[in-house]
Design a protein around this motif. Structure first.
Motif, PDB file in Angstrom:
ATOM      1  N   ASN A   1       0.826  -1.206   0.000  1.00 55.14           N
ATOM      2  CA  ASN A   1       0.000   0.000   0.000  1.00 55.14           C
ATOM      3  C   ASN A   1       0.862   1.259   0.000  1.00 55.14           C
ATOM      4  OD1 ASN A   1      -2.915   0.918   0.278  1.00 55.14           O
ATOM      5  ND2 ASN A   1      -1.949   2.030   1.973  1.00 55.14           N
ATOM      6  N   ASN A   2       1.906   1.256   0.823  1.00 61.39           N
ATOM      7  CA  ASN A   2       2.798   2.421   0.902  1.00 61.39           C
ATOM      8  C   ASN A   2       3.568   2.624  -0.400  1.00 61.39           C
ATOM      9  OD1 ASN A   2       1.970   2.884   3.531  1.00 61.39           O
ATOM     10  ND2 ASN A   2       3.685   1.748   4.451  1.00 61.39           N
TER      11      ASN A   2
ATOM     12  N   GLN B   1       1.288   4.219  -2.948  1.00 58.25           N
ATOM     13  CA  GLN B   1       1.089   5.647  -2.688  1.00 58.25           C
ATOM     14  C   GLN B   1       2.257   6.494  -3.183  1.00 58.25           C
ATOM     15  OE1 GLN B   1       0.433   5.715   1.559  1.00 58.25           O
ATOM     16  NE2 GLN B   1      -1.801   5.550   1.330  1.00 58.25           N
ATOM     17  N   ASP B   2       3.442   5.901  -3.238  1.00 56.56           N
ATOM     18  CA  ASP B   2       4.633   6.641  -3.660  1.00 56.56           C
ATOM     19  C   ASP B   2       4.748   6.793  -5.176  1.00 56.56           C
ATOM     20  OD1 ASP B   2       5.430   6.973  -1.051  1.00 56.56           O
ATOM     21  OD2 ASP B   2       6.725   5.193  -1.031  1.00 56.56           O
TER      22      ASP B   2
ATOM     23  N   VAL C   1      -0.208   7.893  -9.078  1.00 61.16           N
ATOM     24  CA  VAL C   1      -1.256   7.507  -8.126  1.00 61.16           C
ATOM     25  C   VAL C   1      -1.620   8.711  -7.274  1.00 61.16           C
ATOM     26  CG1 VAL C   1      -1.808   6.092  -6.112  1.00 61.16           C
ATOM     27  CG2 VAL C   1      -0.631   5.071  -8.066  1.00 61.16           C
ATOM     28  N   GLU C   2      -2.906   9.075  -7.264  1.00 61.85           N
ATOM     29  CA  GLU C   2      -3.348  10.206  -6.454  1.00 61.85           C
ATOM     30  C   GLU C   2      -3.594   9.796  -5.008  1.00 61.85           C
ATOM     31  OE1 GLU C   2      -6.693  12.102  -8.297  1.00 61.85           O
ATOM     32  OE2 GLU C   2      -5.451  13.079  -9.812  1.00 61.85           O
ATOM     33  N   SER C   3      -4.142   8.590  -4.813  1.00 60.87           N
ATOM     34  CA  SER C   3      -4.400   8.121  -3.449  1.00 60.87           C
ATOM     35  C   SER C   3      -4.738   6.642  -3.480  1.00 60.87           C
ATOM     36  CB  SER C   3      -5.567   8.900  -2.813  1.00 60.87           C
ATOM     37  OG  SER C   3      -6.772   8.634  -3.515  1.00 60.87           O
ATOM     38  N   THR C   4      -4.689   6.029  -2.329  1.00 59.70           N
ATOM     39  CA  THR C   4      -5.178   4.654  -2.174  1.00 59.70           C
ATOM     40  C   THR C   4      -6.214   4.648  -1.054  1.00 59.70           C
ATOM     41  OG1 THR C   4      -3.492   4.019  -0.560  1.00 59.70           O
ATOM     42  CG2 THR C   4      -2.970   3.671  -2.889  1.00 59.70           C
TER      43      THR C   4
ATOM     44  N   ASP D   1      -4.854   2.181   5.446  1.00 61.46           N
ATOM     45  CA  ASP D   1      -4.461   3.593   5.542  1.00 61.46           C
ATOM     46  C   ASP D   1      -5.620   4.511   5.948  1.00 61.46           C
ATOM     47  OD1 ASP D   1      -5.939   3.498   3.241  1.00 61.46           O
ATOM     48  OD2 ASP D   1      -4.279   3.927   1.889  1.00 61.46           O
TER      49      ASP D   1
ATOM     50  N   VAL E   1      -6.888   1.797  -5.828  1.00 58.64           N
ATOM     51  CA  VAL E   1      -5.858   2.742  -6.263  1.00 58.64           C
ATOM     52  C   VAL E   1      -6.518   3.780  -7.161  1.00 58.64           C
ATOM     53  CG1 VAL E   1      -3.681   3.029  -7.486  1.00 58.64           C
ATOM     54  CG2 VAL E   1      -4.092   0.947  -6.164  1.00 58.64           C
TER      55      VAL E   1
ATOM     56  N   ASN F   1      -5.996   6.479  -9.603  1.00 53.97           N
ATOM     57  CA  ASN F   1      -4.902   7.003 -10.420  1.00 53.97           C
ATOM     58  C   ASN F   1      -5.206   8.408 -10.927  1.00 53.97           C
ATOM     59  OD1 ASN F   1      -6.358   4.645 -12.334  1.00 53.97           O
ATOM     60  ND2 ASN F   1      -6.254   6.679 -13.284  1.00 53.97           N
TER      61      ASN F   1
ATOM     62  N   PRO G   1     -12.184  10.316   0.352  1.00 62.70           N
ATOM     63  CA  PRO G   1     -11.318   9.832  -0.728  1.00 62.70           C
ATOM     64  C   PRO G   1     -11.774  10.279  -2.112  1.00 62.70           C
ATOM     65  CG  PRO G   1     -12.646   8.035   0.181  1.00 62.70           C
ATOM     66  CD  PRO G   1     -12.819   9.208   1.082  1.00 62.70           C
TER      67      PRO G   1
END
Length: 750
Positions: free
Chosen positions: A84-85, A88-89, A93-96, A101, A153, A155, A522
């Motif tokens: 997951n981390n 996110q990096d 990807v805008e967010s998960t 998390d 995810v 995007n 989100p």
């Protein structure tokens, strides 16, 4: 007209054009964008584009399910958190969104604090019981049996095909390096990438198999090296010109382009067979080689041009549809047919002058067999008039009845078989997480309300959510009501039972925390001013037929159960637009066929200057389409957007036989022969060519049944059958319909 000088000039010009393309080649681009199947003239598209500007795209996400082992073990959760981390990096990807998390607020006497939804370091057993019994998280970010953990995810919005491929490759690398036993993925960036890969494989496959088929057919027909190599070169150049032209104009190769090499090669081959067969017949009759080449192309060019024109315009009639994929397929395939005609008439005569033999072997036994067979066929057709007409009427009436019972139904991954791996992965999310297909409803205040956060409005939203949950069997629903419920839960120390609509007295306390809840959501669920919002969820890809039934049920529910003065609701989103595209199949089909019918009537009218004859020519070409409907009904094939092209394409190609027949009849009549004698000579001489070209065309299109793409498979199957039906109509019914027109012709010419 096709003497040596002009023929060599045409050959040199063709070589020059081909050399230029080779020196300055276009960039080959493969693409699959399901939004190209949206109807562009539909008001629903305009509405969705405005909705997307406010709330973002509804399908820019990838679903990742992690499982295959006990998911509430610390080692599994630590590995899942690592994944997951890393996700996110990633730059794109805008967010998960996942249990790993997410933090939920808890409002107490000393202010607002956040706590993790799933604390890996805490008591996992008690957390498991809490989560799987939560209406907020169960069957949302974890499946009901707690076998899989979901990561959503989000995007980059409106991500390009190239960026989507790059992102999915990066995500796949992360997932492949993990120790988790079972991983499932589904989403737009995966589907588009998989489709394009399949497109590339199928394009190369059908390009190669088309040429193998052509080599076999040419050898069987001509049994000579020049009879194989010359047509092969011409067809290759015609296809090359077509593909280069579309790529130069920025048209990428897509799911519809897979069929073009086969379509163009069999159409070009049919034209070459007409020319070469006539040329060989002249040689057998003792005509000089140069004269045979000149006469063959001079005499047949008009007829072949008219067949190419009608076929081309038949394809181009698809441009009148409102769906970009169909429009551009029709346009560029139609132009490709004309390019193929140009390749044939510019290259073939010159090559024949250079390489064709001075004479050809005679096979009087085979020729006599053909003549005897066609003569007997004509006599039997004229002798069995009532029986033939009766059979055609009965089958046509039965097929017309079947037409009324055909169902329109399409899916998001419509072009792939239901047992394909990609389809099965999407169905996994349908089964375990409520769906993979986005479902969007636009929310707006009615004339008697000021805010979507008014409690009376929220009651209406709650009724709507209950309807969607029950009837669409959807995943968790995100809406302004969910924000309010979450705040109410936070104000009750995170008590799960408080995840509900607060009382009127509590609503004022809730309102002050709404801006923070909106910011932390989100996805965007409500606009500033609180007058517009959305209800967003996911459903199974149930097909457009079921979606239409649910849409009617939803409309009925909204009119009877929802107070429009408080809340205005409208179904929208990409899935809704695709369903509309499939539902419009009848309209799209009639648009294309209407133009195609008009084209054929004009061509027949041009040849004979008679509207009655034009109408007669249409009948044996409408019958194959009716019979094709009967076959569709018998095989249980469902109509969808992509099958709309089959009828127009089949008509445009099948009508070629009628044009050849009528062109030959016109030539015979121009020699002052009587109507009946000219009809008989036309039947005897054109019948063989029509049978040969039908065998070639049907064989060529039947190759398409090897495709994994539904549109390609059904195009090959149904068009092949339609061509056979057209052959029967032209050889059995058309002559019988032309016999009574003797008086009309004689009256016009006396």
């Amino acid at each position: 007209m096709f003497g040596k000088k002009i023929s060599f000039f045409g050959l040199i010009a063709a070589v020059f054009v081909t050399a230029l393309i080779l020196l300055f080649p276009p960039k080959v681009v493969f693409d699959y964008n399901f939004e190209s199947f949206f109807p562009q003239d539909d008001e629903e598209l305009s509405y969705y584009l405005g909705f997307r500007e406010k709330f973002g795209n509804d399908n820019d996400y990838l679903l990742i399910a992690l499982g295959g082992q006990e998911i509430f073990e610390r080692s599994f959760l630590e590995e899942a958190l690592k994944i997951n981390n890393q996700l996110q990096d990633l730059e794109l990807v805008e967010s998960t969104v996942s249990l790993l998390d997410l933090k939920e607020p808890v409002i107490g006497p000393f202010g607002v604090r956040s706590r993790e939804v799933l604390d890996i370091e805490g008591d996992l057993k008690s957390q498991k019981e809490k989560i799987i019994h939560s209406t907020q998280w169960s069957e949302n970010l974890i499946d009901k049996a707690a076998e899989y953990l979901l990561i959503i995810v989000n995007n980059k919005q409106n991500i390009s095909k190239e960026d989507g491929d790059l992102l999915f490759e990066e995500i796949s690398t992360i997932l492949n390096q993990s120790s988790i036993k079972e991983i499932k993925t589904a989403g737009k960036i995966k589907a588009q990438g998989e489709f394009v890969k399949l497109l590339q494989d199928e394009f190369a496959f059908f390009l190669s198999i088309s040429f193998v088929l052509i080599i076999v057919l040419l050898y069987v027909i001509f049994r000579s090296w020049w009879g194989v190599l010359i047509p092969l070169l011409i067809l290759g150049i015609g296809i090359f010109w077509t593909m280069a032209f579309s790529l130069y104009l920025g048209k990428p190769l897509d799911v519809m382009s897979v069929m073009q090499p086969t379509i163009l090669s069999v159409i070009g081959l049919a034209a070459l067979v007409h020319f070469f067969n006539h040329y060989l017949n002249m040689l057998r009759e003792g005509t000089d080689k140069d004269e045979a080449i000149n006469n063959s192309f001079s005499e047949l060019s008009l007829a072949v041009f008219l067949t190419a024109l009608t076929t081309s315009l038949g394809f181009m009639s698809l441009y009148l549809t409102s769906v970009p994929s169909l429009r551009y397929f029709g346009l560029y395939t139609g132009l490709g047919v004309l390019f193929m005609f140009l390749a044939v008439v510019s290259i073939a005569p010159g090559l024949l002058y250079l390489f064709a033999p001075l004479k050809t072997a005679k096979n009087e036994k085979l020729r006599e067999l053909w003549r005897h067979g066609m003569r007997n066929a004509f006599l039997k057709v004229t002798a069995q008039k009532k029986a033939i007409v009766t059979v055609f009427i009965l089958i046509s009436v039965a097929s017309f009845m079947a037409l009324s019972d055909l169902k329109v139904n399409g899916y998001i991954l419509d072009n792939l078989p239901r047992n394909h791996e990609l389809v099965q992965e999407f169905e996994f999310f349908d089964d375990y997480f409520g769906g993979s297909k986005p479902l969007e409803l636009s929310l707006a205040v009615g004339k008697k309300s000021e805010s979507l956060l008014d409690r009376d409005v929220l009651i209406e939203i709650e009724k709507l959510e209950n309807f969607v949950k029950k009837n669409y069997q959807s995943a968790v629903i995100l809406s302004p009501l969910g924000l309010v419920k979450g705040i109410n839960k936070a104000q009750n120390s995170g008590n799960e039972n408080a995840f509900r609509l607060p009382s009127r007295g509590q609503m004022e306390k809730v309102r002050e925390f709404v801006p923070r809840a909106v910011d932390e959501s989100p996805i965007r669920l409500i606009l500033d001013g609180f007058e517009e919002g959305r209800l967003s969820t996911r459903t199974a890809d149930m097909g457009s037929l079921k979606s239409k039934e649910l849409k009617e049920k939803l409309d009925n529910f909204l009119s009877k159960q929802i107070d429009a003065d408080l809340l205005e609701v409208r179904l929208t989103g990409t899935s809704h637009l695709i369903d509309i595209s499939h539902e419009s199949v009848t309209d799209q089909m009639l648009r294309g066929l209407g133009v195609a019918f008009l084209i054929v009537a004009i061509v027949a009218g041009f040849l004979f200057r008679s509207w009655r004859i034009s109408m007669v020519v249409l009948v044996p070409n409408i019958i194959p389409l009716l019979w094709m409907c009967g076959v569709i009904w018998l095989l249980g094939i469902e109509l969808k957007l992509t099958t709309a092209i089959i009828f127009t394409v089949a008509f445009g190609i099948a009508v070629d036989d009628s044009i050849h027949f009528m062109s030959k009849l016109r030539i015979e009549l121009a020699k002052d022969k009587s109507w009946l004698y000219a009809l008989k000579r036309t039947y005897l001489e054109t019948g063989k060519a029509i049978i040969l070209t039908t065998v070639i065309l049907a064989s060529g299109f039947s190759v398409l049944t090897l495709s994994q793409f539904g549109v390609t498979f059904y195009s090959g199957l149904l068009i092949s059958m339609a061509l056979v039906f057209a052959l029967l109509a032209d050889l059995l019914l058309l002559p019988l319909m032309l016999i009574p027109l003797k008086g009309i012709w004689e009256k016009k010419n006396h």
